[in-house]
Design an enzyme around this catalytic site. Sequence first.
Site, mmCIF file in Angstrom:
data_model
loop_
_atom_site.group_PDB
_atom_site.id
_atom_site.type_symbol
_atom_site.label_atom_id
_atom_site.label_comp_id
_atom_site.label_asym_id
_atom_site.label_seq_id
_atom_site.Cartn_x
_atom_site.Cartn_y
_atom_site.Cartn_z
ATOM 1 N N SER A 91 24.542 37.934 33.662
ATOM 2 C CA SER A 91 24.019 37.810 35.028
ATOM 3 C C SER A 91 22.510 37.598 35.051
ATOM 4 O O SER A 91 21.792 37.921 34.104
ATOM 5 C CB SER A 91 24.351 39.069 35.830
HETATM 6 N N1 SAH Z 1 28.049 42.217 33.147
HETATM 7 C C1 SAH Z 1 28.016 41.087 32.232
HETATM 8 C C2 SAH Z 1 28.164 39.759 32.957
HETATM 9 C C3 SAH Z 1 29.529 39.555 33.238
HETATM 10 S S1 SAH Z 1 30.158 37.978 33.722
HETATM 11 C C4 SAH Z 1 26.760 41.075 31.413
HETATM 12 O O1 SAH Z 1 25.880 41.903 31.636
HETATM 13 O O2 SAH Z 1 26.677 40.246 30.502
HETATM 14 C C5 SAH Z 1 31.707 38.636 34.304
HETATM 15 C C6 SAH Z 1 32.630 39.135 33.232
HETATM 16 O O3 SAH Z 1 33.751 39.708 33.906
HETATM 17 C C7 SAH Z 1 33.181 38.059 32.328
HETATM 18 O O4 SAH Z 1 32.934 38.382 30.987
HETATM 19 C C8 SAH Z 1 34.678 38.062 32.642
HETATM 20 O O5 SAH Z 1 35.486 37.777 31.523
HETATM 21 C C9 SAH Z 1 34.883 39.482 33.118
HETATM 22 N N2 SAH Z 1 36.077 39.703 33.938
HETATM 23 C C10 SAH Z 1 36.632 38.871 34.856
HETATM 24 N N3 SAH Z 1 37.712 39.446 35.406
HETATM 25 C C11 SAH Z 1 37.852 40.677 34.839
HETATM 26 C C12 SAH Z 1 38.786 41.742 34.988
HETATM 27 N N4 SAH Z 1 39.820 41.675 35.838
HETATM 28 N N5 SAH Z 1 38.612 42.860 34.241
HETATM 29 C C13 SAH Z 1 37.572 42.975 33.361
HETATM 30 N N6 SAH Z 1 36.670 41.975 33.175
HETATM 31 C C14 SAH Z 1 36.799 40.848 33.901
#
Ligand code: SAH
Length: 243
Positions: A91
Amino acid sequence: MNPLLRFFLLLWLGAAGPLTADDFDSQRERFLQEITDLAEETALETGRPTFAAPVMAALGRVPRHRFVPEDQVPYAYKNRPLPIGHGQTISQPYIVALMTDLIDPRPDQRVLEIGTGSGYQAAVLAELVGRVFSIEIIEPLALEAADRLRALGYSNIETRAGDGYYGWESAGPFDAILVTAAASHVPPALIRQLKPGGRLVIPVGAHFMAQYLLLVEKKAEGGVTSRQILPVSFVPLTGGEPG
Ligand code: SAH
């Protein structure tokens, strides 16, 4: 050597050479300033003209360049999201700071994150709260993040590969929950796993439509209130129930 030529040679060597710890330190100062400026610019929407000093200090400590793929390292201290593989992103740092600030982190808190991704948001939280639990649905990303966080010495983060739509019941209830992927609705399990007085920050919006960061608060008597904070753009929350 001609001084002008020497200047350009040094400039070229500087640009091409590996980045050193000192380069990162100076980039990080500008990075924190950009986040501070943006907090001020968005104060009317967020209600938070400045982020708490410990939140900014945590952003200053976590080495974001260790959370991005090699080819993204030169951009690690830009205030923007970056690709981390598998179609996912780390993010934007300002958004990480905002989401962190919105839960008013304290050392006695237990916090759940949905969407570990690179592990960066989990690391920022771990600098501020007692324990962090983080779930990632893409297994290779979950494993990579777990290794990275261990290598960096974070001992108060537990990670798991799985569908965060259902939360992490056995580790709850939580003082706060951050969802870092956009959902079409607030997953009911997450509300249930929030302590009375707890906060949930989640981007909500239909795919390809406007998304809003939502701050949900569970009142002491169990009722729930929510407030739209800011338009945002997150990758979608997958898994869970269609909706
Ligand atoms: N917080 C992360 C950025 C995340 S991007 C950081 O600091 O790098 C969003 C992430 O959510 C992605 O890796 C995606 O695979 C995950 N995601 C999407 N749906 C999800 C779910 N149902 N449960 C867990 N993770 C999920």
